[in-house]
Design a protein around this motif. Sequence first.
Motif, PDB file in Angstrom:
ATOM      1  N   MET A 149       0.837  -1.212   0.000  1.00 29.29           N
ATOM      2  CA  MET A 149       0.000   0.000   0.000  1.00 29.29           C
ATOM      3  C   MET A 149       0.869   1.258   0.000  1.00 29.29           C
ATOM      4  SD  MET A 149      -3.265  -0.814   2.400  1.00 29.29           S
ATOM      5  CE  MET A 149      -2.424  -1.486   3.808  1.00 29.29           C
ATOM      6  N   ARG A 150       1.955   1.204   0.796  1.00 29.88           N
ATOM      7  CA  ARG A 150       2.837   2.383   0.848  1.00 29.88           C
ATOM      8  C   ARG A 150       3.490   2.610  -0.521  1.00 29.88           C
ATOM      9  NH1 ARG A 150       1.111   6.014   3.457  1.00 29.88           N
ATOM     10  NH2 ARG A 150       2.572   7.004   2.053  1.00 29.88           N
ATOM     11  N   LEU A 151       3.837   1.515  -1.216  1.00 35.07           N
ATOM     12  CA  LEU A 151       4.424   1.676  -2.555  1.00 35.07           C
ATOM     13  C   LEU A 151       3.426   2.345  -3.487  1.00 35.07           C
ATOM     14  CD1 LEU A 151       6.418  -1.609  -3.242  1.00 35.07           C
ATOM     15  CD2 LEU A 151       7.309   0.729  -3.083  1.00 35.07           C
ATOM     16  N   GLN A 152       2.166   1.894  -3.390  1.00 30.70           N
ATOM     17  CA  GLN A 152       1.124   2.469  -4.249  1.00 30.70           C
ATOM     18  C   GLN A 152       0.958   3.963  -3.969  1.00 30.70           C
ATOM     19  OE1 GLN A 152      -0.750   1.752  -6.746  1.00 30.70           O
ATOM     20  NE2 GLN A 152      -2.341   3.329  -6.572  1.00 30.70           N
ATOM     21  N   LEU A 153       1.065   4.353  -2.694  1.00 33.97           N
ATOM     22  CA  LEU A 153       0.812   5.748  -2.336  1.00 33.97           C
ATOM     23  C   LEU A 153       2.064   6.620  -2.411  1.00 33.97           C
ATOM     24  CD1 LEU A 153      -1.585   5.293   0.725  1.00 33.97           C
ATOM     25  CD2 LEU A 153      -2.192   5.938  -1.607  1.00 33.97           C
ATOM     26  N   ALA A 154       3.216   6.013  -2.735  1.00 33.50           N
ATOM     27  CA  ALA A 154       4.474   6.763  -2.669  1.00 33.50           C
ATOM     28  C   ALA A 154       4.452   7.987  -3.571  1.00 33.50           C
ATOM     29  CB  ALA A 154       5.645   5.859  -3.040  1.00 33.50           C
ATOM     30  N   MET A 155       3.737   7.896  -4.669  1.00 40.99           N
ATOM     31  CA  MET A 155       3.647   9.060  -5.548  1.00 40.99           C
ATOM     32  C   MET A 155       2.233   9.183  -6.102  1.00 40.99           C
ATOM     33  SD  MET A 155       6.023   7.469  -8.507  1.00 40.99           S
ATOM     34  CE  MET A 155       7.114   6.638  -7.388  1.00 40.99           C
ATOM     35  N   PRO A 156       1.848  10.396  -6.518  1.00 37.37           N
ATOM     36  CA  PRO A 156       0.487  10.597  -7.006  1.00 37.37           C
ATOM     37  C   PRO A 156       0.219   9.792  -8.275  1.00 37.37           C
ATOM     38  CG  PRO A 156       1.727  12.677  -6.942  1.00 37.37           C
ATOM     39  CD  PRO A 156       2.654  11.617  -6.515  1.00 37.37           C
ATOM     40  N   GLU A 157      -1.014   9.409  -8.441  1.00 37.76           N
ATOM     41  CA  GLU A 157      -1.479   8.711  -9.642  1.00 37.76           C
ATOM     42  C   GLU A 157      -0.629   7.494  -9.989  1.00 37.76           C
ATOM     43  OE1 GLU A 157      -3.970  11.323 -12.384  1.00 37.76           O
ATOM     44  OE2 GLU A 157      -2.040  12.361 -12.324  1.00 37.76           O
ATOM     45  N   ASN A 158      -0.254   6.785  -8.955  1.00 35.50           N
ATOM     46  CA  ASN A 158       0.508   5.556  -9.166  1.00 35.50           C
ATOM     47  C   ASN A 158      -0.430   4.459  -9.626  1.00 35.50           C
ATOM     48  OD1 ASN A 158       2.591   3.795  -9.169  1.00 35.50           O
ATOM     49  ND2 ASN A 158       3.075   3.975  -6.996  1.00 35.50           N
ATOM     50  N   THR A 159       0.067   3.526 -10.423  1.00 38.40           N
ATOM     51  CA  THR A 159      -0.806   2.474 -10.955  1.00 38.40           C
ATOM     52  C   THR A 159      -0.325   1.080 -10.576  1.00 38.40           C
ATOM     53  OG1 THR A 159       0.460   2.555 -12.995  1.00 38.40           O
ATOM     54  CG2 THR A 159      -1.612   3.812 -12.932  1.00 38.40           C
ATOM     55  N   LEU A 160       0.439   0.995  -9.505  1.00 37.97           N
ATOM     56  CA  LEU A 160       0.959  -0.311  -9.099  1.00 37.97           C
ATOM     57  C   LEU A 160      -0.179  -1.271  -8.747  1.00 37.97           C
ATOM     58  CD1 LEU A 160       3.458  -2.033  -8.213  1.00 37.97           C
ATOM     59  CD2 LEU A 160       3.062  -1.131  -5.922  1.00 37.97           C
ATOM     60  N   LEU A 161      -1.157  -0.783  -7.962  1.00 34.65           N
ATOM     61  CA  LEU A 161      -2.271  -1.631  -7.535  1.00 34.65           C
ATOM     62  C   LEU A 161      -3.564  -1.108  -8.138  1.00 34.65           C
ATOM     63  CD1 LEU A 161      -1.491  -1.775  -3.703  1.00 34.65           C
ATOM     64  CD2 LEU A 161      -0.827  -3.458  -5.417  1.00 34.65           C
ATOM     65  N   SER A 162      -4.455  -2.046  -8.483  1.00 38.34           N
ATOM     66  CA  SER A 162      -5.770  -1.606  -8.950  1.00 38.34           C
ATOM     67  C   SER A 162      -6.588  -1.163  -7.745  1.00 38.34           C
ATOM     68  CB  SER A 162      -6.476  -2.762  -9.662  1.00 38.34           C
ATOM     69  OG  SER A 162      -6.842  -3.739  -8.713  1.00 38.34           O
ATOM     70  N   PRO A 163      -7.604  -0.305  -7.967  1.00 37.46           N
ATOM     71  CA  PRO A 163      -8.432   0.130  -6.848  1.00 37.46           C
ATOM     72  C   PRO A 163      -9.048  -1.048  -6.112  1.00 37.46           C
ATOM     73  CG  PRO A 163      -8.993   1.347  -8.845  1.00 37.46           C
ATOM     74  CD  PRO A 163      -7.987   0.325  -9.241  1.00 37.46           C
ATOM     75  N   ASP A 164      -9.493  -2.041  -6.848  1.00 34.33           N
ATOM     76  CA  ASP A 164     -10.135  -3.189  -6.216  1.00 34.33           C
ATOM     77  C   ASP A 164      -9.148  -3.955  -5.334  1.00 34.33           C
ATOM     78  OD1 ASP A 164     -12.385  -5.150  -5.996  1.00 34.33           O
ATOM     79  OD2 ASP A 164     -10.842  -6.442  -6.847  1.00 34.33           O
ATOM     80  N   LEU A 165      -7.951  -4.166  -5.852  1.00 36.05           N
ATOM     81  CA  LEU A 165      -6.952  -4.885  -5.058  1.00 36.05           C
ATOM     82  C   LEU A 165      -6.565  -4.054  -3.837  1.00 36.05           C
ATOM     83  CD1 LEU A 165      -5.209  -7.356  -4.759  1.00 36.05           C
ATOM     84  CD2 LEU A 165      -3.440  -6.251  -6.144  1.00 36.05           C
ATOM     85  N   TYR A 166      -6.469  -2.749  -4.042  1.00 36.50           N
ATOM     86  CA  TYR A 166      -6.116  -1.876  -2.916  1.00 36.50           C
ATOM     87  C   TYR A 166      -7.147  -2.020  -1.794  1.00 36.50           C
ATOM     88  CZ  TYR A 166      -4.408   2.174  -0.371  1.00 36.50           C
ATOM     89  OH  TYR A 166      -3.886   2.990   0.605  1.00 36.50           O
ATOM     90  N   ASN A 167      -8.430  -2.064  -2.172  1.00 35.88           N
ATOM     91  CA  ASN A 167      -9.477  -2.241  -1.163  1.00 35.88           C
ATOM     92  C   ASN A 167      -9.296  -3.536  -0.385  1.00 35.88           C
ATOM     93  OD1 ASN A 167     -10.626   0.111  -2.001  1.00 35.88           O
ATOM     94  ND2 ASN A 167     -12.314  -0.837  -3.123  1.00 35.88           N
TER      95      ASN A 167
END
Lengths: 206, 648
Positions: free
Chosen positions: B67-85
């Motif tokens: 999650m921290r990797l996904q949020l490290a920078m704006p508009e990151n696309t590492l994780l899909s919204p569904d997976l993030y949830n």
Amino acid sequence: MRAPTINTSAAFDVSELPPIKFGPHATIWWGVIGLLLIEGTMFAILAATYFYLKQNFTVWPPSGTPNPDLFAGSANMALLIASIWPMRIAHRAGLEERRRAVFVALAICSVIGFVSLALRFFEFRAMHIRWDFNAYGSVVWTMLGMHTAHVISSTLENLLITLLMFAGPVERKHFTDTNANAVYWYFVVLGWLPIYAILYFAPRLL
Amino acid sequence: MTTLAKTGVRDTDLTAAELHAALERVWEPPSGFIGWFKNVFHKPISTRFIFAALGFFALGGVLALLMRLQLAMPENTLLSPDLYNQLFTVHGSTMMFLFAVPVMQAVGLYFVPLMVGTRNLAFPRLNTFGFFVYIIGGVLLWVALFLNIGPDTGWFSYVPLSGPEYSPGKRVDVWAQMITFTELSSLVAAVEIIVTVFKLRAPGMSLNRIPIFVWAQLVTSFMVIFAMPAVMLASAFLAMDRLVDTHFFNPAEGGDALLWQHLFWFFGHPEVYIIFIPATGIVSMLVQTFSRRPIVGYTAIVLSLIATAILGFGLWVHHMFATGLPQLGESFFTAASMLIAIPSGIQIFCWIATLWTGRLLVRTPLLFVAGFIFIFVLGGLTGVMQASVPIDLQVHDTFFVVAHFHYVLIGGAVFPLIGGLYYWFPKMTGRMMSESLGRVNFWIFFIGFNLTFFPMHQLGLAGMPRRVYTYLPQTGWGPLNFVSTIGAFVLSVAVIVFLLNAFVSYRTGALAGENPWGADSLDWSVPSPAPSYNFLYIPTVNSRTPLWTMEPAQPVVTGMRADILEVLVTELHDATPDHRHLLDGPSIWPFLTAVAFGIGVITAIFTAWGVTIGAVLCFITLAGWFWPAGQPIEDTAREAAPPLGERA
């Protein structure tokens, strides 16, 4: 600081203490008390849910649903209260380690349990509503169902101990089990009082 | 009084060496593959519990890193919204239900019998059952995540989002049944601890001499008993709404979405203290040992624990300030939320006074205590801030709250836990953990923690909502998020250092001896690692700090049977000896009952018949559990005892 030394000469001799005791002396009694606290909390929260949901309705039971019929529930109430008598006998006989008396009294309690379950079937019908009709139906079915689950488990426990007293190799510790079993049955019976009052009389009086 | 005929082998018949051998024979856990499932002894079962909980902690940590990797920078696309949830839901659920509560109880199940001076927990088989139920629940959640049916509605799974209308599929059902497993396991552990503390204490350990850690475990166990039923019931309502069309939370048919929040937080707020109180118990033990003096304000601390437990049940609505409840109600819960700072404050002052007046021995566990006090005070301060309704409304559902509860939970629970593991590692393994690696561990952990979570306060105040999978560059949240992500990796290095230290020290650490820290409680009076039977002779106690005040001729208990699993039962208040009690031995039935229960509950995700199937299977296995096996044991068997009239 001294190193711990083992001094058996100034010993605290416990060899004369009995290997079994009943009631609040026994660990199992406290275990059952813990169980009853958990179950009691569960029923209390269930009752709170009932009254919380009631706030969402202008009339209770919701319009179109008649009040629950009193007969089956009241008969069950009378039967369960009467069952305290044979259970009391089983309880006392257990404390005195009288195997045959425990067997007879618990056999009677087991039969009472099955009759109570048969009456319970009619109680669900007496509610005049299904669980999936509205929130009133959901909560009354859940309250009845939860108590029924306790009657089932407690009756099966009675039956199991009855069978053990009849067939099994009985050890003294099993009489602490009859003791705990009786305490649990009293809870199931007494727990029915508030649930009965809420299910059958809250719609009439509130 | 007639003398009972002496039966069986007594400890008085044997020399110390013979007694050791005899007890080893009786208390040795069963061996082999099947034996692993039959084990009913508290140390091996608790060790598994601790290992499993730390394993889930590591897994939950991996999700946090993603999650921290996904949020490290704006508009990151590492994780899909569904997976993030799914990730934040499983992260939160894992940390709360599979790590924090179980690990604290596991440490209690390990050390309470050792600290009160007995040989096992009151209900050994029940403990094994609780362990397997927990494992089944944990595996269920994680297998579901890997099958892409991981829950995705947050760790508190609010309706209507989690209801049948907005969350079709089985994701939420997995969550609801995971709750059933973990809370049952937790209730089992609570009853174990209460009865063990009430009835199995060594002679002389009256209620006012119980070690504070044990008090903390006792108080927590009572909280578990009154809190867990609420969430079990709530999750059962939710599962029924989803499976058999009940309407508990459906406003269209008279149900109520706020009912969920009330039931959940009536459990959820005490839950925080269920995690925190055992941690304060660990801190009190560590402070006492490393200050080398009895703790200041024993009575004040115990009363604070009890006050915290009671007040903890009067706070739940402060999680619901944003729902538009009546103002008078909100004011009441604001007052209660501020009030609870008082008992916590009393404890902190008692610790500071103890440290101030003691002769400090600065070792890794004490560093973790210092870190705990620093971080917990910060978390407590933001807690008091949020008790105020206007501030709460402002920061509700922002990263400020995320920062707050990580300060409280990691600071308040994980720091003391790791300190406690450094402290008790020698008792559990016989070897010391490396002190130098320990210090490195502490500082990386402390810095990494603050680097990760401190910026979140500012992010929340700047308006960043929690549970968003990304954000726009124009928000300006990028740099602080980047710092936080770096912090998360530093934090994980600290965890790796800890595991490395544990692994290396287990193999090559310095031998510890009985009492390497010069501590006062009974757990340190036995060899390290503690023998299977714990105490050669049941000890007696003459103060709150038994090992520091032990008389040269401190008596021990004799006359116990050495050939069966016997413990001494004492009276609740004064711990005067009452009777000897035969504990249940190894059995496969607790495991089978847990499996039966598991089959029923997991089937109930798909069909209501699961309840019936589970009930039948559980009855069969419980009958097997209950039914006596083999020959009755003399002395405790009915045949061997004289008729009742001849006794007394």
